[in-house]
Design a protein around this motif. Structure first.
Motif, mmCIF file in Angstrom:
data_model
loop_
_atom_site.group_PDB
_atom_site.id
_atom_site.type_symbol
_atom_site.label_atom_id
_atom_site.label_comp_id
_atom_site.label_asym_id
_atom_site.label_seq_id
_atom_site.Cartn_x
_atom_site.Cartn_y
_atom_site.Cartn_z
ATOM 1 N N GLU A 53 0.831 -1.208 0.000
ATOM 2 C CA GLU A 53 0.000 0.000 0.000
ATOM 3 C C GLU A 53 0.864 1.256 0.000
ATOM 4 O O GLU A 53 0.572 2.227 -0.710
ATOM 5 C CB GLU A 53 -0.917 0.003 1.227
ATOM 6 C CG GLU A 53 -1.860 1.193 1.260
ATOM 7 C CD GLU A 53 -2.789 1.190 2.465
ATOM 8 O OE1 GLU A 53 -3.438 2.229 2.715
ATOM 9 O OE2 GLU A 53 -2.850 0.149 3.165
ATOM 10 N N TRP A 57 1.019 4.409 -2.773
ATOM 11 C CA TRP A 57 0.922 5.852 -2.521
ATOM 12 C C TRP A 57 2.150 6.581 -3.056
ATOM 13 O O TRP A 57 2.043 7.694 -3.595
ATOM 14 C CB TRP A 57 0.755 6.118 -1.023
ATOM 15 C CG TRP A 57 -0.619 5.804 -0.517
ATOM 16 C CD1 TRP A 57 -1.001 4.746 0.250
ATOM 17 C CD2 TRP A 57 -1.817 6.551 -0.773
ATOM 18 N NE1 TRP A 57 -2.351 4.781 0.490
ATOM 19 C CE2 TRP A 57 -2.879 5.883 -0.118
ATOM 20 C CE3 TRP A 57 -2.096 7.715 -1.482
ATOM 21 C CZ2 TRP A 57 -4.193 6.335 -0.157
ATOM 22 C CZ3 TRP A 57 -3.408 8.177 -1.523
ATOM 23 C CH2 TRP A 57 -4.439 7.489 -0.867
ATOM 24 N N ARG A 60 1.667 7.016 -6.734
ATOM 25 C CA ARG A 60 0.693 8.068 -7.048
ATOM 26 C C ARG A 60 1.332 9.451 -6.945
ATOM 27 O O ARG A 60 1.114 10.323 -7.798
ATOM 28 C CB ARG A 60 -0.499 7.980 -6.092
ATOM 29 C CG ARG A 60 -1.326 6.717 -6.228
ATOM 30 C CD ARG A 60 -2.563 6.819 -5.349
ATOM 31 N NE ARG A 60 -3.242 5.541 -5.194
ATOM 32 C CZ ARG A 60 -4.414 5.397 -4.593
ATOM 33 N NH1 ARG A 60 -5.034 6.466 -4.086
ATOM 34 N NH2 ARG A 60 -4.971 4.214 -4.477
ATOM 35 N N ILE A 235 2.286 5.836 5.587
ATOM 36 C CA ILE A 235 1.137 5.862 4.675
ATOM 37 C C ILE A 235 0.295 7.106 4.927
ATOM 38 O O ILE A 235 -0.147 7.785 3.988
ATOM 39 C CB ILE A 235 0.284 4.587 4.844
ATOM 40 C CG1 ILE A 235 1.026 3.375 4.275
ATOM 41 C CG2 ILE A 235 -1.068 4.744 4.148
ATOM 42 C CD1 ILE A 235 0.328 2.052 4.528
ATOM 43 N N SER A 236 0.080 7.417 6.200
ATOM 44 C CA SER A 236 -0.694 8.607 6.552
ATOM 45 C C SER A 236 -0.026 9.866 6.005
ATOM 46 O O SER A 236 -0.698 10.754 5.455
ATOM 47 C CB SER A 236 -0.841 8.701 8.069
ATOM 48 O OG SER A 236 -1.560 9.857 8.434
ATOM 49 N N ARG A 238 1.967 10.059 3.400
ATOM 50 C CA ARG A 238 1.861 10.084 1.933
ATOM 51 C C ARG A 238 0.461 10.506 1.492
ATOM 52 O O ARG A 238 0.301 11.217 0.494
ATOM 53 C CB ARG A 238 2.185 8.702 1.354
ATOM 54 C CG ARG A 238 3.563 8.158 1.667
ATOM 55 C CD ARG A 238 4.682 9.131 1.345
ATOM 56 N NE ARG A 238 5.980 8.515 1.502
ATOM 57 C CZ ARG A 238 6.648 8.423 2.655
ATOM 58 N NH1 ARG A 238 6.117 8.905 3.778
ATOM 59 N NH2 ARG A 238 7.838 7.862 2.695
ATOM 60 N N LYS A 239 -0.550 10.078 2.220
ATOM 61 C CA LYS A 239 -1.920 10.468 1.878
ATOM 62 C C LYS A 239 -2.090 11.982 1.979
ATOM 63 O O LYS A 239 -2.696 12.620 1.098
ATOM 64 C CB LYS A 239 -2.911 9.766 2.807
ATOM 65 C CG LYS A 239 -3.085 8.280 2.541
ATOM 66 C CD LYS A 239 -4.092 7.682 3.511
ATOM 67 C CE LYS A 239 -4.321 6.202 3.243
ATOM 68 N NZ LYS A 239 -5.297 5.611 4.197
ATOM 69 N N GLU A 243 -2.809 14.564 -1.114
ATOM 70 C CA GLU A 243 -4.004 15.411 -1.073
ATOM 71 C C GLU A 243 -3.635 16.877 -1.291
ATOM 72 O O GLU A 243 -4.300 17.595 -2.047
ATOM 73 C CB GLU A 243 -4.716 15.243 0.265
ATOM 74 C CG GLU A 243 -6.013 16.040 0.361
ATOM 75 C CD GLU A 243 -6.739 15.810 1.672
ATOM 76 O OE1 GLU A 243 -7.799 16.430 1.873
ATOM 77 O OE2 GLU A 243 -6.239 15.020 2.489
#
Length: 258
Positions: A53, A57, A60, A235-236, A238-239, A243
């Motif tokens: 996951e 990210w 992306r 991960i948090s 990268r999100k 955004e």
């Protein structure tokens, strides 16, 4: 006892010792394969999936950055590399997930049955090509059964194989000495092969990771749990980064005021 008989006795003792060593090494190698398979399943069930996951990210973000800088060759290259890494991670995670259950624990009874089967039907005990092929087929079945913890199948294979023809006595002294000498040479070659396989397996990154985790867990730590928390944190991040990039459609440095 005649000198020839003494020599035969010595050779047969050496042979028995080598057979025990090879059987033990075969068991160690097969057990290590099972343990690595168990650890791999366990690892990919937790941090492995999260790494896939995280790589997604990262890909992306790299694609958005490449879109912001279409003339930047390095940005395009990073995007392609990140996309390829994400694809590989997803494939690895998917391969593990195809197995719905983890490899079984190997019981002492299963190990004992494997030792018995290996002593009885090992290919190196064959005296003809036909017999060697038969033994190869049977040992392959035993190995598969062992890796799945299937004691019943191993016991059935032992019965199916029947009594080892090599155990038949009554040959003359000279023939028995030659047979023992050749058997010892075969066993030594096989012992070297197993040692090489063990060495190669133990030099693998997965083995080193397994040992590190086992040592930490023995001291009361939870390295896999700690790793999971760290990956979730990344991960948090990268999100949030993606955004912000998506909202502004500007290079991330401008968004952060860097």
């Amino acid at each position: 006892m005649l000198p020839e008989e003494q020599e035969l006795s010595r050779l047969e003792t050496d042979q028995a010792t080598l057979e025990e060593r090879v059987t033990t090494a075969e068991l160690e190698l097969e057990t290590l394969k099972v343990e690595l398979s168990q650890f791999q399943y366990r690892y990919y069930q937790r941090p492995g999936r999260l790494y896939a996951e995280l790589d997604d990210w990262e890909a992306r973000i790299a694609m958005v950055e490449a879109g912001m800088h279409p003339d930047d060759v390095d940005a395009q290259f990073r995007a392609q590399a990140a996309e390829e890494q994400a694809r590989r991670s997803a494939e690895e995670a998917g391969t593990i997930e195809k197995s719905p259950f983890p490899p079984p624990e190997i019981t002492p009874e299963t190990k004992q049955a494997f030792r018995k089967a290996a002593k009885l039907m090992h290919p190196d005990r064959a005296t003809t090509d036909t017999e060697r092929e038969r033994r190869n087929v049977m040992m392959a079945k035993v190995n598969r059964a062992y890796e799945s913890g299937d004691l019943e199948t191993i016991e059935k294979l032992i019965v199916e194989f029947g009594q080892d023809p090599e155990a038949i006595q009554g040959d003359d002294l000279g023939a028995r000495m030659i047979k023992a000498i050749r058997r010892i040479a075969q066993l030594r070659r096989r012992a070297e092969e197993i040692d090489k396989q063990l060495s190669e397996t133990q030099s693998h990154e997965l083995y080193e990771l397994m040992v590190t985790v086992q040592q930490a867990e023995a001291l009361g730590s939870d390295p896999i749990g700690d790793l999971v928390q760290e990956i979730l944190r990344q991960i948090s991040e990268r999100k949030i980064k993606l955004e912000m990039m998506t909202l502004t459609q500007e290079p991330i440095g401008n968004v952060l005021g860097v």
